[in-house]
Design a protein around this motif. Sequence first.
Motif, short mmCIF file in Angstrom:
data_model
loop_
_atom_site.label_atom_id
_atom_site.label_comp_id
_atom_site.label_asym_id
_atom_site.label_seq_id
_atom_site.Cartn_x
_atom_site.Cartn_y
_atom_site.Cartn_z
N LEU A 66 35.54 31.45 67.50
CA LEU A 66 34.96 32.33 66.47
C LEU A 66 36.06 33.24 65.91
N THR A 67 36.21 33.21 64.59
CA THR A 67 37.18 34.09 63.95
C THR A 67 36.44 35.23 63.26
N LEU A 68 36.85 36.46 63.57
CA LEU A 68 36.23 37.63 62.93
C LEU A 68 37.09 38.05 61.74
N HIS A 69 36.43 38.34 60.62
CA HIS A 69 37.14 38.74 59.40
C HIS A 69 36.61 40.09 58.93
N PRO A 70 37.00 41.17 59.60
CA PRO A 70 36.51 42.48 59.15
C PRO A 70 37.24 42.91 57.88
N SER A 71 36.54 43.61 57.00
CA SER A 71 37.20 44.13 55.80
C SER A 71 36.71 45.53 55.49
N ASP A 72 37.39 46.16 54.54
CA ASP A 72 37.06 47.54 54.19
C ASP A 72 35.78 47.62 53.37
N ASN A 73 35.26 48.79 53.25
CA ASN A 73 34.15 49.08 52.36
C ASN A 73 34.62 48.88 50.91
N ARG A 74 33.67 48.66 50.02
CA ARG A 74 33.98 48.58 48.58
C ARG A 74 34.87 47.41 48.19
N VAL A 75 34.85 46.34 48.95
CA VAL A 75 35.55 45.14 48.52
C VAL A 75 34.56 43.98 48.61
N GLU A 76 33.31 44.29 48.25
CA GLU A 76 32.23 43.31 48.47
C GLU A 76 32.49 41.98 47.77
N LEU A 77 32.97 42.05 46.53
CA LEU A 77 33.10 40.81 45.77
C LEU A 77 34.25 39.95 46.31
N GLN A 78 35.36 40.57 46.66
CA GLN A 78 36.46 39.82 47.26
C GLN A 78 36.02 39.22 48.59
N ARG A 79 35.27 40.00 49.37
CA ARG A 79 34.79 39.52 50.67
C ARG A 79 33.86 38.32 50.49
N ALA A 80 33.01 38.41 49.48
CA ALA A 80 32.08 37.31 49.21
C ALA A 80 32.84 36.06 48.81
N SER A 81 33.85 36.20 47.96
CA SER A 81 34.64 35.04 47.53
C SER A 81 35.38 34.43 48.71
N ALA A 82 35.91 35.28 49.57
CA ALA A 82 36.63 34.79 50.76
C ALA A 82 35.68 33.99 51.64
N ALA A 83 34.46 34.48 51.80
CA ALA A 83 33.48 33.78 52.64
C ALA A 83 33.13 32.42 52.04
N LEU A 84 32.94 32.37 50.72
CA LEU A 84 32.62 31.11 50.06
C LEU A 84 33.78 30.12 50.17
N ARG A 85 35.00 30.64 50.07
CA ARG A 85 36.18 29.77 50.20
C ARG A 85 36.24 29.16 51.60
N LEU A 86 35.98 29.98 52.61
CA LEU A 86 35.96 29.46 53.99
C LEU A 86 34.90 28.38 54.15
N ALA A 87 33.71 28.63 53.60
CA ALA A 87 32.63 27.64 53.72
C ALA A 87 32.99 26.35 53.01
N SER A 88 33.67 26.48 51.85
CA SER A 88 34.03 25.26 51.12
C SER A 88 35.16 24.51 51.82
N ASP A 89 35.83 25.17 52.75
CA ASP A 89 36.81 24.49 53.61
C ASP A 89 36.15 23.85 54.84
N GLY A 90 34.82 23.91 54.88
CA GLY A 90 34.10 23.24 55.97
C GLY A 90 33.74 24.13 57.14
N ARG A 91 33.99 25.44 57.01
CA ARG A 91 33.68 26.36 58.11
C ARG A 91 32.19 26.75 58.06
N HIS A 92 31.70 27.25 59.21
CA HIS A 92 30.33 27.75 59.28
C HIS A 92 30.41 29.28 59.31
N VAL A 93 30.18 29.84 58.17
CA VAL A 93 30.47 31.25 57.93
C VAL A 93 29.18 32.06 57.93
N VAL A 94 29.20 33.18 58.64
CA VAL A 94 28.09 34.13 58.54
C VAL A 94 28.64 35.43 57.95
#
Lengths: 244, 244
Positions: free
Chosen positions: A48-76
Motif C-alpha cells: 500500500l502506497t500512501l500519497h498525502p498532500s496539502d490542503n487546497r490542492v484538490e484538483l491536482q490531487r484528483a488528477s494524480a489519483a486518476l493518473r494512478l488508476a489509469s496506470d492500473g492501480r487500485h486507488v482510494v
Amino acid sequence: MTGTLTIAGLGPGDDAMVTPEVTAALAAATDIVGYGPYVARVAPREGLTLHPSDNRVELQRASAALRLASDGRHVVVVSSGDPGVFAMASAVFEALEEKSQWQALSIRVLPGVTAMLAAAARAGAPLGHDFCAINLSDNLKPWTVIEKRLRLAAEADFAIAMYNPRSASRPEGFARALQILNEAGCGERLAIFARAVSTPEERIETVSLRDARPEMADMRTLVIVGNSSTRRVGRFVYAPRQVR
Amino acid sequence: MTGTLTIAGLGPGDDAMVTPEVTAALAAATDIVGYGPYVARVAPREGLTLHPSDNRVELQRASAALRLASDGRHVVVVSSGDPGVFAMASAVFEALEEKSQWQALSIRVLPGVTAMLAAAARAGAPLGHDFCAINLSDNLKPWTVIEKRLRLAAEADFAIAMYNPRSASRPEGFARALQILNEAGCGERLAIFARAVSTPEERIETVSLRDARPEMADMRTLVIVGNSSTRRVGRFVYAPRQVR
C-alpha cells in the motif's frame, strides 16, 4: 485500463463510524490519496502506497489519483465525513472532464457520515426538520453568494448547517455570517457549535444565536443553527417534526 | 434507571453501509423498536425482543421505547438512513418532553448514511456544493410551507434533496413540487431519481427537471434536483465546487 478509483468517506473521526464497504475498499487498495490528516487515518501495510498532500490542492490531487488508476492501480481517494459533501468527489469529477479517456475507468463513490449528521446526533436532532448545508469558505465562491444564501435560508426557516465556518485566510467571514442571521431575525434560534465530533477533542456547545461569538468556531467546528421551532429537552436540542 | 435508549440509523439498505457502532448497539440490545421493514433488518436471536410497528405511529412508538428503557431494558430504536433526518430521533425527543423522569435515561443517537448521501454517491456528486433537504410529506406541515421553501431554495440556487416525494395519501404533492420548481426557472436543472439505493431494486435515472414526471417517484425514491451549475461528466452528475 483495469485500474479502479474509489472516492471514500471516512466519517467524522472515530473508526466506529467508518462503513464496512469503506473499510473493505481501503483493504483492497494499492494507493491511498488525500489530504495528509485523512491519509494518516489509514494504517500502513505492505503493498500500500500512501500519497498525502496539502490542503487546497484538490484538483491536482484528483488528477494524480486518476493518473494512478489509469496506470492500473487500485486507488482510494479519502475524505473525512462524506466525500460528496464539500469534499473530494466534486474535484475528481472536475478532473475527469479534462481527460475523456479517464471516463472509461471504473469509478465509484462510497458515502460516509458527514460532519453535520455526526454533530446533530451528538446534540440531539436539530436536523429533524427541513434544513440546508452551506460551506462558508469563500475560496471557491464570492461572499455575496454566501450572504444571499444565508438570508434565504433564514427566510425559509431551514435549520442551517455551516461547514468550514472559520478559515485561517478569512476569519471575518463567520462573524459576518452571524451578523446576517441576527439581522434576519434569527437571534433567538439555538446555535450548536460541534467541534471535532467523535474524537478525543470533541466539544459541543449550544447558545442562542445572539450570544454566539465568532471565536467559538474554528476549522474543526461544524455549526448548526436551528430553525425557529428548535428547542431544548433535557440536555438535548431538537427540531420538532411538526410546523404550523 | 439503568436502562438505555439508542436511536440508530441503519443506512439506506445494504448492511455494508451500517456503521460498526450501530452493529455493536444492535448486538448489545434487548429490544429493537421501529417501523416493521426496518426491524426486519435485524436478525432474531435469543434474548432479543423485536417490536415492529406500523408507519405513522412514531410518537406512540417513541413512548413505548422510552417506557421499555425506563424498565431497565437496552432498547435500540431503528430508522433507515440517519435517525436524525426525517426519522425517529425527533419523535423520541418529543416523547421525552412528556415525561420529565425519562430525561434521566441514558440516551444516545448514532448517525447513519442518510438517503440523500447514498443517492448522491451513486449518481456522482450532486451535493458537492451548497444544498438543502426538504421533506415533501405534508402530514406534519402545511403545503404552503413546502411551497415557500421550494421557491426560496430555487432562488438560493441550492441543490435540493426531496425526501418522501410521493405519499400514498397525497400523490399530487410531488407534481405540484415539480411545477413550482419549473415556474421558478429550474427547468434546465438536472433531476436525479434514486430509488431503493443499495438494494436489489436500485434504479437511478437522471433527466432535465422539465422532463421529470411525477410517476417517476414513489415512496422509496429520493429525488435530488441539482443547482444551476450541476452537469454531467461521462455517466456521472456532479456539482462543480466553484460558482461565480
